[in-house]
Structure formats: structure tokens, C-alpha cells
Design an enzyme around this catalytic site. Structure first.
Site, PDB file in Angstrom:
ATOM      1  N   HIS A  50       4.253  -1.870  -6.111  1.00  7.67           N
ATOM      2  CA  HIS A  50       2.812  -1.747  -5.906  1.00  7.67           C
ATOM      3  C   HIS A  50       1.989  -2.142  -7.126  1.00  7.67           C
ATOM      4  O   HIS A  50       1.191  -1.376  -7.645  1.00  7.67           O
ATOM      5  CB  HIS A  50       2.470  -0.316  -5.478  1.00  7.67           C
ATOM      6  CG  HIS A  50       3.146   0.114  -4.218  1.00  7.67           C
ATOM      7  ND1 HIS A  50       2.957   1.363  -3.664  1.00  7.67           N
ATOM      8  CD2 HIS A  50       4.007  -0.539  -3.388  1.00  7.67           C
ATOM      9  CE1 HIS A  50       3.682   1.468  -2.555  1.00  7.67           C
ATOM     10  NE2 HIS A  50       4.334   0.326  -2.376  1.00  7.67           N
ATOM     11  N   GLU A 106      -4.032  -1.625   6.434  1.00  2.32           N
ATOM     12  CA  GLU A 106      -5.477  -1.568   6.626  1.00  2.32           C
ATOM     13  C   GLU A 106      -6.180  -2.843   6.171  1.00  2.32           C
ATOM     14  O   GLU A 106      -5.749  -3.499   5.226  1.00  2.32           O
ATOM     15  CB  GLU A 106      -6.071  -0.404   5.829  1.00  2.32           C
ATOM     16  CG  GLU A 106      -5.579   0.961   6.259  1.00  2.32           C
ATOM     17  CD  GLU A 106      -6.209   2.085   5.459  1.00  2.32           C
ATOM     18  OE1 GLU A 106      -5.922   3.259   5.781  1.00  2.32           O
ATOM     19  OE2 GLU A 106      -6.994   1.809   4.523  1.00  2.32           O
ATOM     20  N   TYR A 163     -11.312   5.284  -0.319  1.00  2.00           N
ATOM     21  CA  TYR A 163     -10.677   4.846   0.917  1.00  2.00           C
ATOM     22  C   TYR A 163      -9.555   5.773   1.372  1.00  2.00           C
ATOM     23  O   TYR A 163      -8.865   5.477   2.341  1.00  2.00           O
ATOM     24  CB  TYR A 163     -10.231   3.392   0.781  1.00  2.00           C
ATOM     25  CG  TYR A 163     -11.440   2.487   0.722  1.00  2.00           C
ATOM     26  CD1 TYR A 163     -11.907   1.832   1.858  1.00  2.00           C
ATOM     27  CD2 TYR A 163     -12.187   2.356  -0.449  1.00  2.00           C
ATOM     28  CE1 TYR A 163     -13.049   1.057   1.819  1.00  2.00           C
ATOM     29  CE2 TYR A 163     -13.335   1.583  -0.497  1.00  2.00           C
ATOM     30  CZ  TYR A 163     -13.764   0.939   0.643  1.00  2.00           C
ATOM     31  OH  TYR A 163     -14.918   0.177   0.617  1.00  2.00           O
TER      32      TYR A 163
END
Length: 361
Positions: free
Chosen positions: A140, A234, A244
């Protein structure tokens, strides 16, 4: 902060084989291509996660670029995105993201650099941002880059696999979208510049691992997509200071099947404009503006790593109305860009770089 309280619908994906279009191979065997930009003479620059950068001319001849920064090739880390300044023809600045060992701690973290190209060598290299502290996690890094209409630089850094600490903490890097000037300065109107302890470059927070970013050609808004866990990928429209929700809110579950999120939506948090369940593992996105694809203009194309296809997203204002599958089994799509010649270029991990061409061309 205004929340989106309307439910986000999942639209059934219809198979669309894109009649009237064919695929052409531009270059094959290029490893894991991550970023693509074009020089003023039409040559393409491609970054590869292994730490290499290639210059490819119209005949497909490949030349290695020297002076690339040292990268930590660590699972998902390496040499990642590549973007050119909106006024590249005037100033010659290129922007790249990569996993860097520089700084505190073992391992690496996401860095943003700008540089110029002198022949086939990067010069004038300047690190504009280096996330801290380093971590040995190979997950990530985020790393997508885009400019908005005013020339501000946006980039993503994923949560680095530490969802419990990074995305919801403004004092820590990771799980955020960042905004800088093209010189690497923090704009005075960034949402957290006056918040004690907060990283002033942060523009939005509560993200997992955004690997798609593009400016809407009409509104000028920055759109991203991000990987969910098991389900819940998303598409988000980025707003200053917005949270978010990751990992408090999610449409996905743990890979083992257990639930972790408190809810899917909640007042005070931004909801996605679209989500996928099951996950498609999205990577790369671009809005279509070219007259070569008149029926697609104004809409969005997203790549899928997991299912090895493209997803056509019909866009109306700030919503995605439907999705359709394009070109199945073309390879693990890493990024998709519209070139200066108006063609769509798709970078895959299996089949190199492919161009989508109308049949009559």
C-alpha cells in the site's frame, strides 16, 4: 463537512466487447509498467516497478533512462507513477513516485520527486515529499500523481498495511491524499495547515490504497479509486479536508471473511460515488476526451488487475451511472492513459503496452 447520505448503488457489469475497435501492441515484455507520459516529440516514457524507466519511440524502440533514483523494490514498492508538469513544454519538469529508503526507520516509504530529462538521463532531481517513518511493510504505497487545473500537485500514499494507525491520524503519513505546489510547497489554503500536529500537506484522509487518480476534464475535480479489502473497491471524488472513512467504514470485509467496519456509511464521512463488490482490484484511470472515441467522451475508463480487463464507467456530473466490461483477458491492467495522439494506451503486467484503435484507423 457534508456527507453523502444517498445509498451508493452497485450496477451490474455488462460485457462489452467494444465492436469497432481493435487492440494493437505498442511494446511487449516491459515487466510491471506503472506510469506513462509522452514527450513533446511523441516518445513515450514508461516507469517499471523494478526501478527502470524506458523511452519508447514511434517504432517501439526502447532506450533505458539513466539517473533514475534508487528504489526499494519491496513487493508493491518500486519505481511507480510518472507524470509531467502541465507546462512541461515550457519548464521540462517530470514528477515521479517511488519507494525510498531515505529517512528514519528500516524499510521504505513513498517519495515524490521532480526531475528534468537531458537526453536519456534524469537531472536536476529534487525530492518534494518523503513520507515517514519508513516501514518494512511491502504493501500500500499508493503513489498515483495528478495535477489540477490550477497547477497543484496531488498524490496518494496508501495506509502501508497499518489500517489501525495511519488513515485516521492526521499526525501520521499514510492513507491520505496530499496537495502541494509544483515546487513542493504546502499551499496556504490546505485544509490542515493550521491544525496542531497535522501533516500540512494532507488534503483528504481515511483512504486505504489509492492507485488511480485523474482530473475531471469539465469540473476540474480530482477523482481517485482505491483498493478495498475483500470487496469494497471505491471511486471517490476528492474534497478538501474530507474523511473517507477507512477503516471505520467500508463495503468490504477481512480477507478471512470476518467483518471489521462499523458501518458502510455515516454522517460526517464522505461516501464513494461508486463501489465494486466483489473487488476488481482497480489500477489506473483516465477520463476520455478524445474525438477518436466519440461515444465514450466525458466518461471514465478504469483498469482491473484482478480480472484482467478494462471497466467503462458512464459518468453524469459527479456520479457513475453504470459500468461495462471492455476487452476481457488483456492482462493485469496497471494503468491507462490517453496519449497526445488521442488513442487510449493500456499498460499491462502480462502483455506490455496496448493501444485501442478504431477499426477504420
Amino acid at each position: 463537512m457534508k456527507a453523502i447520505l444517498l445509498p451508493v448503488l452497485i450496477f451490474w457489469s455488462l460485457h462489452l466487447y467494444a465492436d469497432g475497435y481493435r487492440l494493437e501492441t505498442v511494446v511487449d515484455d516491459i515487466g510491471v509498467p506503472w506510469g506513462m507520459v509522452w514527450l513533446d516529440n511523441g516518445d513515450m516514457l514508461v516507469s517499471s516497478r523494478s526501478g527502470e524507466m524506458h523511452r519508447i519511440n514511434a517504432e517501439g524502440k526502447r532506450t533505458a533512462i539513466e539517473g533514475v533514483p534508487e528504489v526499494h523494490t519491496n513487493n508493491q514498492g518500486g519505481l511507480l507513477d510518472l507524470e509531467r508538469h502541465p507546462r512541461y513544454d515550457v519548464n521540462g519538469w517530470l514528477y515521479l513516485s517511488y519507494s525510498s529508503k531515505e529517512g528514519e526507520g528500516k524499510g521504505s516509504h513513498t517519495a515524490i520527486m521532480r526531475a528534468k530529462l537531458d537526453g536519456n538521463r534524469l537531472t536536476d532531481k529534487q525530492v518534494l515529499y518523503k513520507a515517514t517513518p519508513n516501514t518494512s511493510s511491502g504493501r500500500h504505497y499508493g503513489s498515483r500523481i495528478a495535477f489540477d487545473r490550477e497547477g497543484y500537485l496531488y498524490f496518494s500514499i496508501g495506509d502501508r498495511g497499518d489500517r489501525d494507525n495511519n488513515p485516521q491520524d492526521l499526525t501520521r503519513d499514510g492513507g491520505k491524499i496530499y496537495r502541494l505546489t509544483d515546487r513542493g510547497e504546502v499551499p496556504n489554503d490546505n485544509p490542515f495547515v493550521d491544525k496542531e500536529g497535522a501533516m500540512p500537506a494532507i488534503y483528504s484522509w481515511g483512504h486505504r490504497n489509492p492507485q488511480g487518480m485523474a482530473m475531471h476534464p469539465l469540473s476540474g475535480d480530482i477523482w481517485i479509486h482505491e483498493h478495498g479489502p475483500r470487496g469494497g473497491d471505491e471511486v471517490n471524488l476528492i474534497k478538501a479536508g474530507a474523511n473517507y472513512g477507512w477503516p471505520i467504514l467500508s463495503y468490504g470485509i477481512n480477507y478471512g471473511g470476518s467483518e471489521f467496519a462499523e458501518a458502510e456509511t455515516r454522517e460526517g464521512y464522505e461516501s464513494p460515488v461508486h463501489y465494486w463488490d466483489p473487488s476488481i482490484a482497480p489500477s489506473g484511470m483516465t477520463f476520455i476526451t478524445s474525438e477518436r472515441y466519440p461515444e465514450w467522451r466525458g466518461d471514465l475508463i478504469v483498469g482491473s488487475l484482478k480480472f484482467r480487463y478494462l471497466v467503462f464507467c458512464e459518468v453524469a456530473g459527479d456520479r457513475i451511472m453504470s459500468t461495462q466490461i471492455l476487452f476481457e483477458d488483456i492482462g493485469r491492467v496497471r494503468t491507462v492513459k490517453e496519449g497526445p495522439d488521442g488513442y487510449l494506451y493500456v499498460a499491462t503486467e502480462d502483455n506490455g503496452i496496448i493501444r485501442i484503435v478504431p477499426e477504420e484507423s
